[in-house]
Each structure stands twice: as structure tokens, then as C-alpha cells.
Design an enzyme around this catalytic site. Structure first.
Site: not given
Length: 328
Positions: A153, A184, A263, A266, A289, A298
Site C-alpha cells: 500500500r 492496516k 493502488h 498493488r 488482508h 481477485y
């Protein structure tokens, strides 16, 4: 004998209620009017008065609107208007149950993330601007390699320091070819760094400190040597906005048809790894994630890629029309 109001009279009474008693804005009343006109039209088509509409009717009309191309959000707004109407009818003692109460609009499909083709991603990562400032060229090339090669990110990229430390949000271990990042939710993870990215980072580190010679001595006595791996000419850590601008500019210089943002690199990383490995759990770990459902988007992107390849290459993808149809 009881006198039953017509559908038109009921709708008008309700609109007067929301206009004068609830004092809703004229725009809102206008939208309610349109929604109730749709409801009355649907009911008339099946020969049912508004007070006799059932949940099965509502679900059928929702399906018709959805198949007709109306968005899930648009249907939800219409249902909200219908629901309010039947709540009022219930308070007036005209219906025993609200047929819209448990009906929900279809969920809007999440848009697919935008990813580059493998060829475009390689074209961008391999691009070298011959006439560019060598310092900026080395820095920007290393940033692109890390974004695409590691799926970072942009906030993780800006947080990287030159060296590991207790205060560092992240760093790159060139010997181990690993990036340690803070993602995150303040969750740390280790991402493998490819050979091309390691090569680009080594080239950047050879010239990185050249910019520090122009920084005022007062600053040099304090914060220097600067901790940030990627910095500007003034020695300060690059911002996410600056990286977005540099990647966009570089993608256009590289001849890509559309500008690229970090992004997107990514997304490209995730899509291309999944295409090659089919390891959804592995991609989940690489991206950081928390939920596998976030990574599963994806798989849709991968299927879209396969569908395009089929359309372009398979001899049965495009059937000719007007022929004899072959022997029987």
C-alpha cells in the site's frame, strides 16, 4: 357498506400527510410521488389494489426493476418510499401487514479493482527515463518496483525507513530480500522482495544521500541522517500524494494508455500472482488482508482475464453468422 378509497386517493392522502404534517422538503415529496406512481402502475398491471399488495408482489417487482438495469441503491430508495407508505396505511387501519417490511434490494456488485495487464506492468517497471534527473530516476524506479513487486500500500511505502529500529514503521532487509511493513490495523507483515526490486533499491541507496548535502546545517544536526527510505530533495519523507503524482507521471512517460496510481500496482501484483499460483491464501497473506473475502475479488479479476484471453484466441469464441452451418 364501507366505502373504499381508490388507489389514487390513498396516494394523494399520503403525499398530503408527508407534505403538510411531516413537513418534508418539496424535492423529497416529488421523489415519493414518482415512487408511488411506480407502485400504483405495478399493482394496476396485476389487477391488485394497493391495500391488497403482498410481499410476493413486491419481490417480483424488485426483480423486474433489477433485470431492467436499475441499480441496487436505486431500488433500495424506492423500497424505502414504499415502506413508508405502507407504514402509514397500517396506522390508518387500511392494511394488516406491511408487504415491504422484509424485502431488501439486491446488493450492488463491488466494482472490480483496476489492474494492469502483465505486459503493461512490466513495461512500467522496466521503464527508464534517459533524460531524467538520475537521483529522481533512481528513487522513482525503486518505488515502482516495490509497489508492483511487493504489493505494498502507498502508506506502507511511505512508512519505510532505511534501517530497522524500534521506532521504524517498516524497513527493507536487502540481504534477506524482505520488506517489513506496518499495514492496516497496525498489523505487521513480511513481504518478499524480488531481485529486480532489490537491484533498484541498491541503486537508489547509492545516490539517496546526495540530496542531504543541500539540507541546512541546523536540520542536519538534528534529524539527519534522515530515516525515511524515500524522501524528497529537502530530506523529508515523501507523502502519499507525492508518490501518487510521481507514479502517474512515470506511467504516462512509459507510454501506458491510462495513468497509473499506486493502488493499481498493488491490484496488479495480486492479480498476477494469483494468475500464476492460484494460491488465494498466499495472496491474502502477502496483501495483509484480514478476511479472505477481501482477497477473493481477485478471483473475479482473474476470471475476467481468462475470459478476455478466450475471446481473443479461441476459435469458437466468435461464431460466423450467415454460413451453411456445416454438415448434419
Amino acid at each position: 357498506m364501507a366505502i373504499h378509497e381508490s388507489d389514487d386517493a390513498l396516494v394523494q392522502r399520503y403525499l398530503d400527510h408527508v407534505r403538510f404534517e411531516k413537513r418534508l422538503a418539496a424535492r423529497t415529496v416529488a421523489l415519493y410521488t414518482l415512487d408511488l406512481e411506480k407502485l400504483a402502475t405495478h399493482a394496476a398491471q396485476v389487477g391488485v389494489p394497493l391495500t391488497a399488495v403482498e410481499a410476493s408482489h413486491i419481490r417480483r417487482w424488485v426483480a423486474q426493476m433489477h433485470s431492467g438495469g436499475r441499480s441496487g441503491r436505486g431500488i433500495a430508495l424506492i423500497l424505502s418510499g414504499w415502506r413508508g407508505f405502507y407504514i402509514w396505511l397500517g396506522r390508518e387501519g387500511l392494511v394488516a401487514a406491511n408487504p415491504v417490511l422484509d424485502v431488501r434490494a439486491p446488493k450492488a456488485a463491488k466494482p472490480l479493482p483496476k489492474a494492469l495487464s502483465v505486459d503493461d506492468a512490466v513495461q512500467l517497471a522496466s521503464f527508464q527515463a534517459a533524460d531524467a534527473d538520475p537521483w529522481l530516476e533512481a528513487r522513482d524506479a525503486a518505488m515502482v518496483e516495490l509497489l508492483y513487486g511487493g504489493g505494498l500500500r502507498v502508506a506502507e511505502l511511505t512508512g519505510l525507513d532505511v534501517q530497522a529500529s524500534a521506532a521504524a514503521r517498516g524497513w527493507v532487509d536487502l540481504v534477506a530480500a524482505e520488506a517489513h511493513v506496518l499495514g492496516k490495523g497496525s498489523k505487521r507483515r513480511i513481504v518478499p522482495v524480488g531481485a529486480k526490486a532489490v537491484q533498484a533499491l541498491r541503486a537508489w541507496l547509492l545516490v539517496r544521500d546526495q540530496a542531504l548535502s543541500g539540507v541546512p546545517a541546523a536540520a542536519a544536526a538534528g534529524a539527519l541522517p534522515q530515516a525515511a527510505l524515500f524522501m524528497g530533495r529537502n530530506g523529508t519523507r515523501l507523502t502519499a500524494q507525492s508518490i501518487w503524482q510521481r507514479v502517474r507521471q512515470r506511467s504516462l512517460q512509459a507510454g501506458l494508455a491510462a495513468p497509473v496510481h499506486p493502488h493499481m500496482l498493488r491490484h496488479s501484483f495480486a492479480s498476477h500472482v494469483l494468475q500464476s499460483s492460484s494460491d488465494l491464501r498466499g495472496v491474502q497473506e502477502l496483501l495483509g488482508h484480514t478476511n479472505i473475502s477481501t482477497t477473493q475479488i481477485y478471483t473475479r479479476l482473474d476470471f475476467q482475464h481468462l475470459a478476455k484471453a478466450y475471446d481473443a484466441a479461441h476459435p469458437r469464441a466468435h461464431l460466423k453468422t450467415g454460413g451453411s452451418g456445416g454438415s448434419k
